[in-house]
Enzyme design. Structure first.
Site, short mmCIF file in Angstrom:
data_model
loop_
_atom_site.label_atom_id
_atom_site.label_comp_id
_atom_site.label_asym_id
_atom_site.label_seq_id
_atom_site.Cartn_x
_atom_site.Cartn_y
_atom_site.Cartn_z
N ASP A 69 0.83 -1.21 0.00
CA ASP A 69 0.00 0.00 0.00
C ASP A 69 0.86 1.26 0.00
O ASP A 69 2.00 1.26 0.48
CB ASP A 69 -0.96 0.01 1.19
CG ASP A 69 -0.27 -0.04 2.55
OD1 ASP A 69 0.73 -0.79 2.68
OD2 ASP A 69 -0.71 0.67 3.47
N GLU A 134 -0.05 -0.99 5.90
CA GLU A 134 1.02 -0.46 6.74
C GLU A 134 0.90 1.05 6.88
O GLU A 134 1.16 1.60 7.94
CB GLU A 134 2.38 -0.81 6.14
CG GLU A 134 3.56 -0.63 7.10
CD GLU A 134 4.14 0.78 7.11
OE1 GLU A 134 4.93 1.12 8.03
OE2 GLU A 134 3.81 1.57 6.20
#
Length: 376
Positions: A69, A134
């Site tokens: 991400d 994250e």
């Protein structure tokens, strides 16, 4: 290897994997490693996709960890090129996630491919742990994978997290730990009233001020060989109705500790409560622990990464614990040796995020040599 790594990095950057969307990045990696004998376990929690893929069952287990991400781009019009159309320009690879951390993911894969090609009979095992959560809340990502691995008794011997750790040039910094993060939401209650009749009210700003001053001046610890001293800071403070003639009924503060291994969560909480109680405050305090500190002293893993860096760059890396939290804090629960190493972090989360093209190959080579140092 450089063209392969660069090409894979570009393919990953082209995926619009804004937290928590993985947008196919993990499948791309999983399919690429399947031909090498990796067995994959896709773990989805809520909207978050996670990948645990492993080759071998023997010890030691070396794990590469990272995230697919990326953070939002900000105003696209301020970019010199589309953030999800990777572009090589003037010796740099541009795109959202170029530094944080799709180049590291690509380098993981090509390093593993070349290592296995050169050393098919290596000892031990290799794994990747990848999440799409994250940069966001980080509640359904690495922490959930770690819990699943704990449940089935799967432990990691060495873990390299591909966060962008370097400051001025590739190889200058290895993160061998991170401070913990502990936040507090403090409400101090008083009695609201007319400011002309203070004897009929109790001003929580006035009663809280001495305690706040003491908290700000407290030396929580002196740090240690690896960590600076623990810090306490107020991030938000609010009290009052907006009127100039009303004593507020309560004051609210948000504060945060960044703490070292010289303190514990319980010791910090106890000292805060002792100060607030001693000042006689009527208060409510809600705690939130984002992560405990973790530390990997110089040893097998740090030495293996350092030796690889020296061979590729000629630089002696610094071991550092500065910066914010990372998923290393979760992995440390099942792995005694965790370090972070990746490209320069000068442009992470910024407009025109980039990584030097020459560093793409060198990063993959450092990861491959680290595998050789640990598994040969």
């Amino acid at each position: 290897m450089s063209n392969s790594t660069l090409t894979l990095a570009q393919m990953l950057i082209a995926r619009r994997s804004l937290t928590p969307d993985d947008d196919g990045c993990q499948k791309m990696i999983m399919h690429r490693l399947a031909g090498l004998g990796f067995k994959s376990d896709s773990m989805t929690f809520g909207e978050v996709e996670n990948l645990w893929t492993r080759k071998g069952s023997d010890a030691p287990l070396v794990c590469f960890a990272g995230h697919t991400d990326v953070v939002p781009t900000g105003p696209v019009t301020q970019w010199d090129s589309d953030p999800f159309t990777p572009v090589v320009r003037d010796g740099f690879l541009y795109g959202r996630g170029a530094a944080d951390m799709k180049t590291s993911l690509a380098a993981f894969v090509t390093a593993i491919e070349e290592f296995i090609e050169l050393h098919p009979d290596h000892k031990g095992s290799i794994a990747l742990l990848i999440t799409s959560d994250e940069e966001g809340p980080a509640v359904d990502g690495t922490v959930k994978v770690v819990e699943a691995l704990q449940t089935r008794g799967e432990m990691i011997d060495y873990c390299i997290v591909g966060e962008p750790t370097c400051t001025n040039q590739l190889g200058d910094t290895i993160k061998n730990g991170r401070r913990g993060s502990l936040s507090g939401n403090l409400t101090v209650r008083g009695i609201q009233g007319h400011i002309a009749y203070p004897h009929l009210a109790r001003n929580p700003i006035h009663t809280a001020a001495p305690a706040i001053a003491e908290l700000a001046q407290t030396v929580w610890d002196n740090g240690n060989e690896y960590f600076p001293a623990t810090t306490w800071h107020i991030s938000n403070i609010h009290g009052g109705t907006g009127a100039t003639n009303v004593i507020p009924g309560e004051i609210n503060l948000l504060f945060n500790f960044r703490f070292s291994t010289a303190s514990t969560v319980d010791s910090l909480k106890a000292r805060v409560h002792e100060i607030l109680d001693r000042h006689g405050l009527d208060y409510e305090l809600i705690w939130e622990l984002s992560g405990k500190p973790y530390l990997t002293p110089r040893g097998t893993l740090a030495d293996a990464v350092s030796a690889a860096i020296r061979e590729v760059t000629g630089i002696e890396p610094e071991l550092s614990t500065t910066g914010g939290t990372s998923d290393g804090r979760f992995i440390a629960d099942i792995c005694q040796q965790v370090v972070e190493f990746g490209p320069r972090n000068a442009t992470i989360h910024k407009i025109n995020e980039s990584v030097e093209v020459a560093d793409v190959e060198r990063l993959a080579r450092i990861y491959r040599l680290t595998l050789e140092n640990l598994l040969l």
